[in-house]
Scaffold this motif. Structure first.
Motif: not given
Length: 68
Positions: A16-20, A22-24, A28-30, A60-68
């Motif tokens: 599942a991690a490989r799929i997530f 690839e789809s960035y 879900a990857l985290g 998850i940190q990448v996601l947080i950074d993109n929100i801020q």
């Protein structure tokens, strides 16, 4: 040594991690890395567990950074 159910769960989560990846889909990857780490921790695989917890935190940190 992992219980068969745990090893199968890790294989499923890794797939599942490989799929997530690839789809960035970082959320879900985290979550996949976190769940892998939890199984490894439960089975006293502390080094591997720590590596996967770090991977989870980075995604998850990448996601947080993109929100801020």
């Amino acid at each position: 040594l992992l219980v068969k159910e745990d090893s199968e769960a890790i294989m499923d989560l890794a797939q599942a991690a490989r799929i997530f990846k690839e789809s960035y889909n970082l959320k879900a990857l985290g979550i996949c890395y976190n769940n892998i780490a939890n199984i490894q921790y439960k089975n006293n695989q502390y080094h591997e567990s720590a590596q996967n917890f770090r991977k989870s935190i980075k995604k998850i940190q990448v996601l947080i950074d993109n929100i801020q």
